[in-house]
Structure formats: structure tokens, C-alpha cells
Design an enzyme around this catalytic site. Structure first.
Site, short mmCIF file in Angstrom:
data_model
loop_
_atom_site.label_atom_id
_atom_site.label_comp_id
_atom_site.label_asym_id
_atom_site.label_seq_id
_atom_site.Cartn_x
_atom_site.Cartn_y
_atom_site.Cartn_z
N CYS A 1 -2.06 -1.43 -28.54
CA CYS A 1 -1.45 -1.48 -26.65
C CYS A 1 0.11 -2.30 -26.84
O CYS A 1 0.16 -2.69 -25.33
CB CYS A 1 -2.90 -2.09 -26.42
SG CYS A 1 -2.81 -4.61 -26.79
N GLU B 1 -3.14 -9.83 -33.25
CA GLU B 1 -1.59 -9.71 -33.15
C GLU B 1 -0.78 -11.49 -33.47
O GLU B 1 0.00 -11.59 -33.34
CB GLU B 1 -1.38 -10.23 -31.41
CG GLU B 1 -2.43 -10.88 -30.60
CD GLU B 1 -1.96 -11.29 -29.43
OE1 GLU B 1 -1.18 -10.60 -29.23
OE2 GLU B 1 -3.11 -12.69 -28.63
N ASP C 1 3.41 -9.47 -30.23
CA ASP C 1 3.44 -10.65 -31.20
C ASP C 1 3.46 -10.37 -32.48
O ASP C 1 3.63 -11.12 -33.29
CB ASP C 1 1.95 -11.52 -30.46
CG ASP C 1 2.58 -11.98 -28.77
OD1 ASP C 1 3.11 -12.99 -29.27
OD2 ASP C 1 1.87 -12.08 -28.15
N HIS D 1 0.97 -1.02 -0.48
CA HIS D 1 0.01 -0.10 0.25
C HIS D 1 0.80 1.62 -0.29
O HIS D 1 0.28 2.24 -0.58
CB HIS D 1 -1.17 0.22 1.66
CG HIS D 1 -2.14 -0.72 1.00
ND1 HIS D 1 -2.14 -2.10 1.47
CD2 HIS D 1 -3.34 -0.94 0.29
CE1 HIS D 1 -3.29 -2.84 1.07
NE2 HIS D 1 -3.96 -1.99 0.50
C1 PEP Z 1 1.04 -7.56 -27.80
O1 PEP Z 1 1.39 -8.65 -28.17
O2 PEP Z 1 1.65 -6.66 -28.45
C2 PEP Z 1 0.52 -7.40 -26.43
C3 PEP Z 1 0.39 -6.32 -26.26
O3 PEP Z 1 0.67 -8.78 -25.40
P1 PEP Z 1 1.44 -9.71 -24.77
O4 PEP Z 1 2.50 -8.63 -25.11
O5 PEP Z 1 0.30 -9.65 -23.23
O6 PEP Z 1 1.35 -10.77 -25.36
MG MG Z 2 0.22 -10.71 -27.33
#
Ligand code: PEP
Ligand code: MG
Length: 537
Positions: free
Chosen positions: A497, A426, A450, A185
Site C-alpha cells: 500500500c 513497515e 516507511d 460536492h
Molecule cells: C507507508 O508507510 O508506506 C504507508 C503506506 O503509510 P504512510 O505513507 O501513511 O505512512
Molecule cells: Mg507508513
């Protein structure tokens, strides 16, 4: 000068007077020896604790927001916990004084929680200890603690959740604790308050009591008691440089991320836990673009239950409020393995049973996730997305289960909201099928980590492949442009992402392609907003 180390949980430099926070000396009341009397004392203490915590809850809610106040709410609920109350009553009947019964039973429960192989339950151990210490203090007649006026660096053995809430936040320049972890915390609060802090430090209370000036370097994880002139000059230089950089970024807090030509980009955070959502808010994230739900499955010996998942999602939904939260369903397999799922050892796990493939073949794993997400949907603005999609039928099958689960919950009388369903793009197949997938999806979020690995056939785990893992590769850029266009042509939004979303080298290019959401580590949000607002596109 004396110096030592600790685990830094937030960068920055603080220099100033230090205060040791130690709990008041407690005097144990003389036990009556009569269980009926002790039981009555305990019940009265429960009432007092309830009043104190309710007041604290209201104060926390008004001053620091509901997400932090939830820490107090948990303790209010624990006061009603029948197992705890039974434990205390049994100890009293066995001859213990009410104060000792409250404390020892709390300690027993705290140890059980601490031993569980689950970060969320481990954190509850601090809550129950905190709550039983409160009862103990009430029964011993101890009242609160006092701190001096002015700003100071706070040194403590560790800080309980309700203690951190009562602290005068505007006067604390840094925390240094001897215990605690990066997810304790204290660490969460340090990140929320943006103050340099160390946990697990080797500082002693004598070091602090004998010094006039204490300094913390949260960049290197070093503390200095009475730093010499040269060290002080070095620290001040670091401090002013960091302050200038941070201040400049503060101008972007609370602002929208809009390019000079008027394109609105949503800057959101990648998180793995409800605690990360708190950090996302304090970093001014406009939502969560990727909750890696597999973190709820890692580091434990059994599958999390639907209720455990629901609690975690509900917390994130509540913390983020109206802001969008994208939960990715379990992406276990490949580099993230758990023993308890009995997944067979694979020759080529990156191309094996992972992500959505596990979910579609093991409904007993998929269904609780979806039920938990739909149950939690009533508490915020949740979205769901599936990892490792390669075919349209996979998306259709996952969507069908979503619809079934939602209908079941409605029938059970559980309130749910519409949860937009997206695809994590991905795999190269998903990229090439973007036009077809876009007709079935509410949004795309590109996992460039990925997508790079699978497009270039380069193992992302293999550090030796170095320059061959090239996220700027023209093939990848072509796929990204294609995905964004397919999304735009079909009227859905697309975001990034993977790590590329936070990469200053390509952010402008991504925006030009038509991506309207970038999801990244929370600490990168403000600097990215600055870049977006000053882009030349
Ligand atoms: C990715 O593959 O770009 C992703 C955001 O997922 P992870 O890195 O968790 O595979
Ligand atoms: Mg991924």
C-alpha cells in the site's frame, strides 16, 4: 477571447456551449402575521419536501447508486432534526414568516457546521443549507429549474448536493464554479463523472453570457471564453490525445486484473475519507487497500468521537459494498501531528510514540476506533490493520482488544461481523518477523514508504537526501521478497500500500514475488490493470 483560471479538480478538456445555472428568482409570500397559520404552512412544506426528497432519493438510487443517494438521505434525516424544527418554531413564534424562519434557521445551522474544525461536518453545512432552501422555495411557490437540451458546460456560483443530483449527467461536459473546494460536492461529482472541472474560478456570469464557445482545460486549470483559432487547435489536440489514452484504458474497466499466466491481482485504492471512496468506485477500484484513518483526526481541535468515526467507516463500507475495505488504525505521530492529543515533543519523532504505539499506550484513543470499526463492520466488508508493528506481542495485544471490543458490542446487542486483522509491514523488524507475524495475522500490507525509510535509515521527509531514499534498493527488494514468501508459506495474502505499489518499474517484480494486492491512488487503477493484464511474467 477571454481567459481565466480556477482550481482544477479533474483533468481533461471540454469545449462547447455554456449554461449559467442560477437559482430561480424567488418571490416572498406575504406573511400572515399569525404564528399558528405560519406554523401550519411550515408543516405542510415539510410534507412536500419529504415527498420531493423521497422521490429524489429513489431516482438517485436507481440511476447513480446508493452512495450518491445517501446525500439525499442525509437531508431527509435533517427534516426530522429536532433542533432545527425547534429553531424554526421559535422564529415563527417570534413573528417571522414560515419561509424566512425556515431559511434563516437553516443558515444559522449551516454556519455552525461550517465553523466546525471537521471536514465531514463542514460538508453537512451544504446539506442543511440545501434542505432549508428547498423549504423556502416550497413556501415561496418556486419550482425547480430548467436546462436547455443538448450537451453543455455548466457554470455556477456553487452547486448544492441535491442540485448536482438532479442534473442531467450525460449532458454535462464540464463544471466551472466560482466557489467550492477540491472536496466540494461539485468536485466529487466531477471526479465521479470523469469530466474536466474547475472550482474557485474567476469566471463571471457575464463572461459566459457573452460568449458562444466556452472551453475548459482541466490539466492546467484554465478557462477560455470564445478561444481564438490557435488556442482552439491546441485544446482540440490535447483533447484528442487525452481521449485516446483514456479510451484505451476504458477497455479495462470492469475487468479482473489477471496476468497472462493466470495470477489474479486485486487492484484497490488508498483513501482518506468517504468522499475518496466514491472516487475509488468511479475509478473502478476493486476495494480499498488502505484507509488512512488519521485524516479523520487531522485539521480539528478534538478527538473524533466513536460515533463520528463510526459514521465515516459506515459510509465507506456502504459505498464499497461487497468490496474489501482495509482500515488502518490511527497512524498519528512523526510527520502527522495533532495538538489536542498532548503528545510530548520528541527528539526523534519518526522513531517515537507513533502509530500502534500510541494506541497500545492510550486505550481511550484505541477503543473508540475499534468499536467504530466493529460497529461499521455490519455494513460492508471491513478489514483492520495496525501501523508500525515491530513485535509479535504488539499484534497480540491489539488483537486481544479487538476481541474484547467485539464481545462487548455483541453483549450490547450491536451487530458486528468478522473483521480480518492484518499487519502493516513497515518496520524492518516486522519484515524479519514475517513468518511469526503471519501466524497471527489474516493478511499483510506493506508500507513501502516507511519500510524504505527505516530499512535505509533515510528520513522520508528530508528532500535533501534525494537519491539515498531508494525504494528500489536491493535490501528493500530482499525484504519484500521475504515478506511475500512468508505470507504465501503461511497461507495469508500480502499486498503493497506504499507508493511502490503504483510504480510501473517494479509492479511486475512485486507480482512475481507473490504479492496479490496493490493499493494506490484511485486514478492509477486502470493503467495498472492494463499493465497487469499484459505482463510478461
Ligand atoms: C507507508 O508507510 O508506506 C504507508 C503506506 O503509510 P504512510 O505513507 O501513511 O505512512
Ligand atoms: Mg507508513
Amino acid at each position: 477571447m477571454k481567459k481565466g483560471v480556477g482550481l482544477p479538480v479533474f483533468p481533461g478538456v471540454a469545449i462547447g456551449p455554456a449554461v449559467v445555472y442560477s437559482k430561480a428568482q424567488r418571490t416572498l409570500p406575504v406573511p400572515s402575521g399569525d404564528p399558528v397559520v405560519e406554523k401550519a404552512k411550515f408543516d405542510a412544506a415539510l410534507e412536500v419536501a419529504r415527498g420531493q426528497l423521497t422521490e429524489l432519493f429513489e431516482k438517485a438510487k436507481a440511476e447513480i447508486g446508493e452512495e450518491q443517494a445517501a446525500i439525499v438521505e442525509v437531508q431527509l434525516l435533517m427534516l426530522e432534526d429536532l433542533d432545527y424544527l425547534d429553531g424554526v418554531n421559535m422564529a415563527i413564534e417570534g413573528g417571522a414568516a414560515a419561509a424566512i424562519a425556515a431559511l434563516d434557521t437553516g443558515e444559522e445551522f449551516a454556519q455552525v457546521f461550517a465553523a466546525m474544525d471537521d471536514a465531514y461536518m463542514n460538508a453537512r453545512s451544504a446539506d442543511i443549507r440545501d434542505m432549508s432552501h428547498r423549504l423556502y422555495d416550497i413556501l415561496c411557490g418556486n419550482t425547480g429549474f430548467s436546462l436547455p437540451d443538448g450537451s453543455f458546460l455548466l457554470v455556477a456560483e456553487d452547486l448544492a448536493p441535491s442540485e448536482t443530483i438532479q442534473l442531467p449527467r450525460d449532458r454535462i461536459m464540464a463544471f466551472i464554479t466560482r466557489q467550492g473546494s477540491a472536496s466540494s460536492h461539485t468536485a466529487i461529482l466531477a471526479r465521479t463523472l470523469n469530466i474536466p472541472s474547475l472550482v474557485q474560478s474567476n469566471i463571471t456570469f457575464e463572461d459566459v453570457e457573452n460568449c458562444e464557445v466556452l472551453a475548459v482545460d482541466g490539466f492546467t486549470g484554465t478557462w477560455y471564453a470564445d478561444p481564438d483559432e490557435e488556442t482552439l487547435a491546441m485544446l482540440k489536440q490535447k483533447q484528442s490525445q487525452a481521449a485516446a489514452e483514456k479510451n484505451a484504458l476504458e477497455a479495462y474497466r470492469g475487468k479482473e486484473s489477471i496476468t497472462p499466466s493466470g495470477k489474479k491481482i486485486l487492484l484497490v485504492a488508498n483513501i482518506g475519507s468517504p468522499e475518496d471512496a466514491i472516487a475509488a468506485i468511479s475509478a473502478d477500484a476493486e476495494g480499498v487497500g488502505l484507509m488512512r484513518s488519521e485524516f479523520l483526526y487531522l485539521g480539528r481541535n478534538n478527538l473524533p468521537t466513536e460515533d463520528e468515526l463510526f459514521e465515516a467507516y459506515k459510509q465507506v463500507a456502504q459505498i464499497m459494498g461487497h468490496r474489501p475495505v482495509v482500515i488502518r488504525t490511527l497512524d498519528i505521530g512523526a510527520d502527522k501531528q495533532v495538538s489536542y492529543m498532548d503528545l510530548e515533543k520528541e527528539e526523534n519523532p519518526a522513531l517515537g510514540l507513533r502509530g500502534l504505539r500510541i494506541c497500545l499506550t492510550r486505550e481511550e484513543i484505541f477503543r473508540p476506533q475499534l468499536r467504530a470499526i466493529y460497529r461499521a463492520s455490519a455494513y460492508g466488508n471491513l478489514h483492520v490493520m495496525f501501523p508500525m508493528v515491530a513485535s509479535v506481542w504488539e499484534l497480540k495485544a491489539a488483537k486481544a482488544l479487538c476481541a474484547k471490543v467485539r464481545a462487548e458490542l455483541e453483549e450490547e446487542g450491536v451487530p458486528t461481523r468478522e473483521v480480518p486483522i492484518g499487519v502493516m509491514v513497515e518496520t524492518p523488524a516486522a519484515a524479519v518477523l514475517a513468518n511469526e507475524l503471519a501466524k497471527e495475522a489474516a493478511f499483510f500490507s506493506v508500507g513501502t514508504n516507511d519500510l524504505t525509510q527505516y530499512t535505509l535509515a533515510v528520513d522520508r521527509q528530508n528532500a535533501k537526501l534525494g537519491e539515498f531514499y531508494d525504494p528500489y534498493h536491493p535490501a528493500l527488494m530482499a525484504l519484500l521478497a521475504y515478506i511475500a514468501k512468508a505470507a504465501n508459506d503461511n497461507g495469508i495474502w500480502a499486498g503493497i500500500c506504499g507508493e511502490l505499489g503504483a510504480d510501473p518499474k517494479v509492479q511486475e517484480q512485486l507480482v512475481k514475488m507473490g504479492f496479490t494486492e496493490l493499493s494506490m491512488a484511485a486514478g492509477r487503477i486502470l493503467e495498472t490493470r492494463k499493465r497487469i493484464c499484459n505482463m510478461e511474467e
